[in-house]
Enzyme design. Structure first.
Site, mmCIF file in Angstrom:
data_model
loop_
_atom_site.group_PDB
_atom_site.id
_atom_site.type_symbol
_atom_site.label_atom_id
_atom_site.label_comp_id
_atom_site.label_asym_id
_atom_site.label_seq_id
_atom_site.Cartn_x
_atom_site.Cartn_y
_atom_site.Cartn_z
ATOM 1 N N HIS A 243 22.057 -14.081 -13.017
ATOM 2 C CA HIS A 243 23.086 -13.501 -12.150
ATOM 3 C C HIS A 243 23.969 -12.565 -12.957
ATOM 4 O O HIS A 243 24.330 -12.873 -14.087
ATOM 5 C CB HIS A 243 23.950 -14.613 -11.546
ATOM 6 C CG HIS A 243 25.098 -14.106 -10.731
ATOM 7 N ND1 HIS A 243 24.948 -13.652 -9.441
ATOM 8 C CD2 HIS A 243 26.418 -13.961 -11.043
ATOM 9 C CE1 HIS A 243 26.126 -13.258 -8.981
ATOM 10 N NE2 HIS A 243 27.035 -13.438 -9.934
ATOM 11 N N SER B 193 0.605 8.133 6.760
ATOM 12 C CA SER B 193 1.814 7.441 6.298
ATOM 13 C C SER B 193 1.502 6.274 5.382
ATOM 14 O O SER B 193 2.217 5.275 5.376
ATOM 15 C CB SER B 193 2.636 6.947 7.491
ATOM 16 O OG SER B 193 1.986 5.837 8.117
ATOM 17 N N ALA C 263 -2.625 13.561 3.957
ATOM 18 C CA ALA C 263 -2.702 12.304 3.191
ATOM 19 C C ALA C 263 -3.361 11.242 4.058
ATOM 20 O O ALA C 263 -2.756 10.222 4.403
ATOM 21 C CB ALA C 263 -1.298 11.863 2.755
ATOM 22 N N ILE C 264 -4.632 11.500 4.405
ATOM 23 C CA ILE C 264 -5.342 10.631 5.349
ATOM 24 C C ILE C 264 -6.415 9.785 4.671
ATOM 25 O O ILE C 264 -7.316 9.284 5.334
ATOM 26 C CB ILE C 264 -5.961 11.461 6.487
ATOM 27 C CG1 ILE C 264 -6.924 12.515 5.935
ATOM 28 C CG2 ILE C 264 -4.883 12.103 7.337
ATOM 29 C CD1 ILE C 264 -7.724 13.233 7.010
ATOM 30 N N ILE D 295 4.021 8.786 2.337
ATOM 31 C CA ILE D 295 5.441 8.409 2.380
ATOM 32 C C ILE D 295 6.155 8.818 1.096
ATOM 33 O O ILE D 295 7.322 9.243 1.133
ATOM 34 C CB ILE D 295 5.581 6.897 2.632
ATOM 35 C CG1 ILE D 295 5.115 6.544 4.046
ATOM 36 C CG2 ILE D 295 7.028 6.437 2.430
ATOM 37 C CD1 ILE D 295 5.884 7.243 5.168
#
Length: 432
Positions: free
Chosen positions: A411, A148, A236-237, A153
């Protein structure tokens, strides 16, 4: 000046990593918005996608940039030698066993590759590494992602948004374990809300590919093994540095767990030999590698430069929602002996986030209570990978809370949350 390349110019990031995955994720992001068009007062009938065309677009993006790198080499009079290079001296490379290149300096930037799950070789059919996951032969229906970190992810997010049933397994006690604990907790809830199954403190064993899918045994926190069936598995290690067979051993180049050791400027322990990027150790990020390359070349050119400061390298995860950070987590700052002031501002308190329909997430800042130094910043939510650079610059300039408080933020923008998080650390938040 020459560069030896055995595959494609641009390396893993451009061809098989950062760039093509972002193209895939952009497609899934747009698809997500299309399928949720009603939330914006819009109507779209029967949305669908063509996986082959999504993949094709991703490859075209990578190809375009690869061509751009070729152009840069030509423009800057860099000779490109195609082939497999081996160090036959500290400043000598032999390509494909025949062509010999001699120079005053050699920079090793051979990168890294995906680590296989012990006992299971990724075959590109049912068991994938990141490279296979970028050019899928078929759309997964039930996907298991092992690991993960950012890569795991991101692919979990892509395939979940395009309709796969996704399970993520992490052996540590939280997902995205290098991130701040608050970010990990938020992401676990957010991904679970999207329909993913998240298993932490769990281990995967007995991954067995078959004709119609893959079986895998998952042992959870309770110690009870459960064998389940999946259509595909993404491993995915982590990564393995590409240091084998390039002549390092004969030269006596110092390594640490397979990675070449350098001094922060790129120098190895062998005169004239330099190492940068993934092959030189964590963090395994393209922007770290690029900056290391600049430092090494400028040092070779005799310019006065600073060594690589890894604490100032930002990390980004391009999932939905996005994650970005720089510097120390709150826990690491306390562990390092700092008395901290922590600020936190939620997306729900920001007008632009609400207008975008992206009101989930937060910005967190960690300051040294005594000096006001910005120790770390951690963000989760829409577009935070674009916002994080503001804090990266602030840290580079050794900015304190005072300068950040007196900075005018436009803003309405998401960046206003960066201001509010700083204010909140000192009990002065205005809008929440």
């Amino acid at each position: 000046m020459a560069i030896v390349e055995r595959e494609k110019l641009g390396g893993i990031c451009l061809n098989w990593g950062c760039i093509p995955t972002k193209a895939l994720l952009r497609s899934s992001e747009i698809y997500h918005y299309i399928t949720h068009a009603s939330a914006y007062g819009l109507s779209v009938e029967k949305p669908s996608f063509d996986l082959a065309k999504v993949t094709e677009r991703s490859r075209k993006v990578a190809g375009q940039l690869n061509s751009g790198v070729k152009g840069l080499m030509k423009k800057n009079k860099v000779t490109v030698v195609e082939g497999n290079g081996v160090l036959t001296g500290a400043t000598q490379i032999t390509v494909d066993g025949s062509r010999v290149l001699d120079g005053r300096h050699v920079i090793v930037a051979t990168g890294a590759r995906a680590r296989d799950l012990p006992g299971v070789k990724a075959d590109g059919d049912r068991v994938w590494t990141y490279r296979h996951a970028m050019v899928p032969p078929a759309m997964p229906t039930k996907l298991l992602v092992i690991g993960s970190g950012a890569i795991g992810i991101e692919f979990a997010s892509f395939y979940s948004d395009t309709g796969a049933e996704v399970t993520v397994v992490e052996m540590l006690d939280r997902i995205l374990p290098v991130e701040d604990a608050d970010v990990s907790a938020f992401m676990e809830k957010a991904l679970a809300k999207q329909g993913m199954r998240i298993l932490t403190g769990a281990k995967v064993s007995d991954v067995t590919p078959g004709k119609d899918g893959v079986s895998a045994t998952i042992t959870g926190k309770d110690g009870k093994p459960e064998t389940l069936q999946y259509s595909h598995v993404i491993v995915a290690i982590g990564i393995v540095p590409n240091t084998e067979g390039i002549g390092l051993e004969a030269l006596g180049v110092a390594t640490d767990r397979g990675h070449i050791v350098n001094d922060g400027y790129g120098r190895t322990n062998v005169e004239g030999l330099w190492a940068i990027g993934d092959v030189a150790g964590a963090p395994w990020l393209a922007h770290k590698a690029s900056h290391e390359g600049i430092i090494a070349v400028e040092t070779i050119a005799g310019q006065h430069v600073h060594p690589m400061d890894k604490a100032g390298i930002p990390g980004c995860t391009y999932s939905r929602p996005q994650v970005a950070s720089v510097g120390m987590t709150e826990a690491l700052a306390i562990e390092a002996g700092h008395e901290v002031k922590v600020g936190k501002f939620p997306f729900i308190g920001n007008g632009k986030a609400i207008a975008l329909g992206e009101a989930e997430g937060f910005v967190k800042t960690v300051f040294d209570a005594g000096t006001g130094a910005l120790l770390g910043a951690h963000m989760v939510g829409a577009e935070v990978t674009e916002l994080i650079q503001g804090y990266v610059i602030a840290r580079q300039l050794e900015t304190t809370e005072a300068e950040l408080m007196h900075t005018v933020f436009p803003h309405p923008t998401l960046s206003e949350m960066m201001h509010e998080s700083v204010l909140d650390a000192y009990g002065r938040a205005l809008h929440y």
